[in-house]
Design a protein around this motif. Structure first.
Motif, PDB file in Angstrom:
ATOM      1  N   ASP A   1      -5.475  20.406  52.463  1.00 30.45           N
ATOM      2  CA  ASP A   1      -6.272  19.923  51.331  1.00 30.45           C
ATOM      3  C   ASP A   1      -5.432  19.846  50.059  1.00 30.45           C
ATOM      4  O   ASP A   1      -5.583  18.922  49.263  1.00 30.45           O
ATOM      5  CB  ASP A   1      -7.494  20.823  51.113  1.00 30.45           C
TER       6      ASP A   1
ATOM      7  N   SER B   1      -4.796  17.977  36.746  1.00 28.71           N
ATOM      8  CA  SER B   1      -4.466  16.787  35.959  1.00 28.71           C
ATOM      9  C   SER B   1      -3.069  16.286  36.318  1.00 28.71           C
ATOM     10  O   SER B   1      -2.787  15.094  36.200  1.00 28.71           O
ATOM     11  CB  SER B   1      -4.611  17.059  34.462  1.00 28.71           C
ATOM     12  N   LEU B   2      -2.195  17.187  36.786  1.00 27.97           N
ATOM     13  CA  LEU B   2      -0.868  16.748  37.246  1.00 27.97           C
ATOM     14  C   LEU B   2      -0.943  16.005  38.582  1.00 27.97           C
ATOM     15  O   LEU B   2       0.026  15.403  39.022  1.00 27.97           O
ATOM     16  CB  LEU B   2       0.080  17.945  37.381  1.00 27.97           C
ATOM     17  N   MET B   3      -2.104  16.080  39.247  1.00 29.72           N
ATOM     18  CA  MET B   3      -2.302  15.309  40.481  1.00 29.72           C
ATOM     19  C   MET B   3      -2.936  13.956  40.147  1.00 29.72           C
ATOM     20  O   MET B   3      -3.351  13.216  41.026  1.00 29.72           O
ATOM     21  CB  MET B   3      -3.236  16.044  41.449  1.00 29.72           C
ATOM     22  N   GLY B   4      -3.092  13.675  38.862  1.00 24.95           N
ATOM     23  CA  GLY B   4      -3.684  12.406  38.464  1.00 24.95           C
ATOM     24  C   GLY B   4      -5.198  12.457  38.364  1.00 24.95           C
ATOM     25  O   GLY B   4      -5.860  11.429  38.359  1.00 24.95           O
ATOM     26  N   ILE B   5      -5.751  13.676  38.296  1.00 25.92           N
ATOM     27  CA  ILE B   5      -7.204  13.807  38.226  1.00 25.92           C
ATOM     28  C   ILE B   5      -7.629  13.899  36.762  1.00 25.92           C
ATOM     29  O   ILE B   5      -7.118  14.731  36.020  1.00 25.92           O
ATOM     30  CB  ILE B   5      -7.665  15.071  38.991  1.00 25.92           C
ATOM     31  N   ASN B   6      -8.562  13.038  36.373  1.00 21.46           N
ATOM     32  CA  ASN B   6      -9.105  13.088  35.020  1.00 21.46           C
ATOM     33  C   ASN B   6     -10.210  14.141  34.992  1.00 21.46           C
ATOM     34  O   ASN B   6     -11.290  13.940  35.525  1.00 21.46           O
ATOM     35  CB  ASN B   6      -9.647  11.714  34.644  1.00 21.46           C
TER      36      ASN B   6
ATOM     37  N   PRO C   1      -2.129  12.910  31.143  1.00 18.47           N
ATOM     38  CA  PRO C   1      -1.408  13.188  32.388  1.00 18.47           C
ATOM     39  C   PRO C   1      -1.783  12.259  33.540  1.00 18.47           C
ATOM     40  O   PRO C   1      -0.906  11.818  34.294  1.00 18.47           O
ATOM     41  CB  PRO C   1      -1.800  14.626  32.717  1.00 18.47           C
ATOM     42  N   GLU C   2      -3.095  11.940  33.695  1.00 16.97           N
ATOM     43  CA  GLU C   2      -3.487  11.147  34.863  1.00 16.97           C
ATOM     44  C   GLU C   2      -2.871   9.753  34.831  1.00 16.97           C
ATOM     45  O   GLU C   2      -2.552   9.188  35.876  1.00 16.97           O
ATOM     46  CB  GLU C   2      -5.016  11.101  35.029  1.00 16.97           C
TER      47      GLU C   2
ATOM     48  N   ARG D   1     -13.001  20.451  43.701  1.00 16.62           N
ATOM     49  CA  ARG D   1     -12.589  21.835  43.994  1.00 16.62           C
ATOM     50  C   ARG D   1     -11.269  22.155  43.314  1.00 16.62           C
ATOM     51  O   ARG D   1     -11.078  23.239  42.769  1.00 16.62           O
ATOM     52  CB  ARG D   1     -12.458  22.032  45.504  1.00 16.62           C
TER      53      ARG D   1
ATOM     54  N   ARG E   1     -12.660  17.110  47.089  1.00 18.62           N
ATOM     55  CA  ARG E   1     -11.426  17.902  46.980  1.00 18.62           C
ATOM     56  C   ARG E   1     -10.936  17.945  45.539  1.00 18.62           C
ATOM     57  O   ARG E   1     -10.479  18.973  45.052  1.00 18.62           O
ATOM     58  CB  ARG E   1     -10.338  17.306  47.884  1.00 18.62           C
TER      59      ARG E   1
ATOM     60  N   VAL F   1       0.816  10.112  35.850  1.00 16.04           N
ATOM     61  CA  VAL F   1       0.880  10.214  37.309  1.00 16.04           C
ATOM     62  C   VAL F   1       0.745   8.827  37.935  1.00 16.04           C
ATOM     63  O   VAL F   1       1.507   8.442  38.819  1.00 16.04           O
ATOM     64  CB  VAL F   1      -0.230  11.147  37.852  1.00 16.04           C
TER      65      VAL F   1
ATOM     66  N   ASN G   1      -3.133   6.874  47.218  1.00 10.84           N
ATOM     67  CA  ASN G   1      -4.291   7.062  48.074  1.00 10.84           C
ATOM     68  C   ASN G   1      -4.408   6.011  49.166  1.00 10.84           C
ATOM     69  O   ASN G   1      -5.010   6.240  50.213  1.00 10.84           O
ATOM     70  CB  ASN G   1      -5.559   7.068  47.215  1.00 10.84           C
TER      71      ASN G   1
ATOM     72  N   LEU H   1      -3.531  16.712  50.336  1.00 12.54           N
ATOM     73  CA  LEU H   1      -4.378  15.529  50.156  1.00 12.54           C
ATOM     74  C   LEU H   1      -4.738  15.327  48.684  1.00 12.54           C
ATOM     75  O   LEU H   1      -4.791  14.186  48.209  1.00 12.54           O
ATOM     76  CB  LEU H   1      -5.641  15.651  51.010  1.00 12.54           C
ATOM     77  N   VAL H   2      -4.972  16.420  47.957  1.00  9.46           N
ATOM     78  CA  VAL H   2      -5.264  16.275  46.529  1.00  9.46           C
ATOM     79  C   VAL H   2      -4.062  15.652  45.820  1.00  9.46           C
ATOM     80  O   VAL H   2      -4.212  14.871  44.879  1.00  9.46           O
ATOM     81  CB  VAL H   2      -5.628  17.635  45.895  1.00  9.46           C
TER      82      VAL H   2
ATOM     83  N   TYR I   1      -4.197  11.958  45.225  1.00 10.56           N
ATOM     84  CA  TYR I   1      -5.440  11.499  44.601  1.00 10.56           C
ATOM     85  C   TYR I   1      -5.265  10.180  43.855  1.00 10.56           C
ATOM     86  O   TYR I   1      -6.167   9.354  43.808  1.00 10.56           O
ATOM     87  CB  TYR I   1      -5.953  12.582  43.649  1.00 10.56           C
ATOM     88  N   ASN I   2      -4.073   9.981  43.259  1.00  7.83           N
ATOM     89  CA  ASN I   2      -3.929   8.762  42.450  1.00  7.83           C
ATOM     90  C   ASN I   2      -4.014   7.509  43.315  1.00  7.83           C
ATOM     91  O   ASN I   2      -3.644   7.501  44.488  1.00  7.83           O
ATOM     92  CB  ASN I   2      -2.640   8.821  41.610  1.00  7.83           C
TER      93      ASN I   2
ATOM     94  N   ARG J   1       3.160  18.545  47.946  1.00  9.02           N
ATOM     95  CA  ARG J   1       2.019  18.014  47.208  1.00  9.02           C
ATOM     96  C   ARG J   1       2.493  16.978  46.183  1.00  9.02           C
ATOM     97  O   ARG J   1       1.851  15.945  45.985  1.00  9.02           O
ATOM     98  CB  ARG J   1       1.295  19.175  46.509  1.00  9.02           C
TER      99      ARG J   1
END
Lengths: 236, 295
Positions: A97, B185-190, A72-73, B175, B172, A76, A109, A100-101, A104-105, A149
């Motif tokens: 917040d 993970s849909l926000m691009g976070i591994n 997924p990352e 959290r 963030r 994105v 960013n 802002l999350v 993240y990519n 978001r």
């Protein structure tokens, strides 16, 4: 070359196959609706595109680059943002917040302050509520946060999974107007909806999914007038 | 009366150090949703690192933080990345994989016994460090200086970690992952990288706690076990995942342990600690400062 090109994918939950040999195209700048009843495989299709549920066969290409095997990352990072069904906000974080999350990519960013300003301009209610904990918002506001978001990630393709789910009719109208505005600003939108009338009326094209297969596709205005759709989904 | 005030103050000081030892446990649980049984052993590793750094270089014991905290961050990051992550990937569909707990228990035994093998069972202490046995005299009260330093360090660490979680992109993202992995993970976070970082931060706080302990506490291979059990009670008392809660839970236990002996045999204080633990579990299972929500 289409922006998103899906060719003959199969998707399964364990032994249960949900999507069969499905192909679909989204052109740049379009709003495309995927409609169908419960269990037709609409959400699964979006999950396959965003990499949450990899397709077992077939190809998914975005900007001509295959993404069907990416986590997924990486999807994105390539510019597809999936706003999941049921909003899935980070419930104990503030509205700001959460937004802002969303940025993240790496690509998003870089100019997060600028994007935030634009999102607040599009959804002014979010700015009023920026310090409120997401959990305490009303359903409609939560959906706005979810969409905001998603926009924070600077999508080339924004995928919305049932944005009208569980909302009062007046809020549904708000949400669809927002989607229209997002599309008018140049973002390509792929939307899954059960509210067939509203979603088709703001879309360019539509696909009808039944039992994991595309049974019909075409221009949105043609689909609205189609007798099968009228009978099955609009109850006319 | 003086005694009670003196004991309360010393209890708060020692308690905040307990809280610091438990902070990593609560951070790691908050994000990975698994209890890290190797946490006491990571504290022990930190104590040996601090002990040898100070002994070999002769530096001020607190200066060792500069070395121990980053070293422990790397240690935790690597441990999670190479030993625990494969289990998480194998059990992708399980939210709180039990096998990870078993793996951390294995790490605990390996670390403790490896230390025993290398350094032997003897107790080591920094006998001639500048903080050893130092007392601050206020009127008729005596306050332990190394514990005072430890308390200040604990508060600064808690504020620092809190700031990091609230105000940085990585914080963030951590959290967000702790609240909803899939949405994150849909926000691009591994998520696995987030686990590595969270484990690293947890280990680093254990390292900082180790540095505050070494000036007045013996170092030996099983020293972690003592703090392990206390740590579990502290984080459940304060609320799993809550950084302030860990500090508060630690202070509560510190005060009970320190004031209790004025009124009863010292061994009874344990009964009060465990009793309070049970009462909290019955009345407020999410802990005193924990937020009640579905993980």
């Amino acid at each position: 070359m289409s922006l998103l090109e899906i060719n003959n994918i199969d998707v399964s939950y364990g032994d249960v196959q949900v999507i069969f040999d499905l192909s679909l195209k989204v052109e740049k700048g379009e709003v495309v609706s995927i409609i169908g009843g419960n269990g037709a495989g609409k959400s699964t299709l979006l999950r396959a595109i965003s990499g949450l549920m990899p397709a077992s066969s077939g190809t998914i290409a975005f900007h001509g680059v295959p993404i069907q095997a990416e986590p997924p990352e990486n999807v994105v990072a390539s510019g597809i943002i999936h706003v999941p069904e049921g909003r899935r906000l980070f419930s104990l974080m503030s509205v700001k917040d959460n937004l802002l999350v969303g940025a993240y990519n790496k690509r998003a960013n870089k100019d997060v302050a600028e994007t935030l300003k634009n999102v607040y301009k599009l959804l002014p209610r979010l700015q009023e509520r920026e310090n409120q904990i997401a959990m305490t918002l009303s359903g409609g506001e939560q959906q706005m946060v979810a969409i905001g978001r998603g926009l924070m990630g600077q999508p080339h393709l924004l995928m919305l999974d049932e944005p009208s789910l569980g909302l009062a009719p007046i809020l549904i109208k708000d949400i669809f107007e927002t989607v229209r505005k997002i599309a008018d600003q140049g973002t390509t939108v792929l939307m899954v909806e059960q509210d067939v009338k509203h979603s088709l009326s703001l879309s360019d094209r539509g696909y009808v999914l039944e039992h994991g297969r595309v049974v019909m596709e075409g221009k949105a205005e043609d689909l609205i007038d189609d007798p099968h759709i009228k009978e099955a989904y609009l109850g006319i | 009366m003086y005694y009670i005030i003196e004991d309360t103050i010393n209890g708060i000081l020692m308690g905040s150090i307990y809280g610091l030892t438990a902070m990593g446990l609560t951070i790691i649980f908050g994000v990975l949703k698994v209890v890290n049984f190797a946490h006491g052993s990571m504290l022990m590793v930190g104590m040996y690192l601090a002990y040898w750094a100070v002994t070999l270089s002769g530096m001020h014991p607190y200066l060792a933080i500069v070395l121990v905290a980053p070293a422990m961050f790397l240690f935790g990051y690597t441990l999670q990345n190479f030993v625990i992550k494969p289990i998480f990937i194998a059990e992708k569909n399980v939210r709180e994989p039990l096998t990870v707990i078993i793996v951390t228990t294995g790490i605990w035994y390996i670390l403790d016994n490896l230390t025993l093998l290398i350094f032997g069972p003897q107790y080591r202490s920094l006998a001639d460090n500048p903080l050893n046995g130092q007392m601050l005299e206020i009127g008729e009260m005596f306050i332990s200086v190394p514990k005072l330093y430890g308390c200040i360090t604990a508060v600064i660490t808690a504020l620092g970690v809190y700031w990091f979680f609230q105000k940085t992109d990585m914080g963030r993202a951590i959290r967000a992952t702790s609240m909803d992995r899939e949405a994150a993970s849909l926000m691009g976070i591994n998520q696995y990288k987030i686990y590595n970082v969270a484990f690293g931060i947890g280990a680093a706080t254990a390292g900082i706690a180790a540095v505050t302990l070494v000036p007045f506490y013996n170092v030996f291979p099983t020293v972690g076990v003592l703090f392990d059990i206390k740590g579990f009670i502290i984080v459940v008392l304060g609320g799993l995942g809550s950084i302030g809660g860990a500090l508060a839970g630690g202070i509560i236990i510190g005060i009970i342990e320190s004031v209790g002996p004025q009124f009863m045999t010292a061994t009874w204080t344990e009964a009060i600690v465990y009793g309070l633990f049970l009462v909290v579990l019955f009345v407020k299972p999410s802990g005193l400062f924990g937020q009640k929500h579905d993980w």
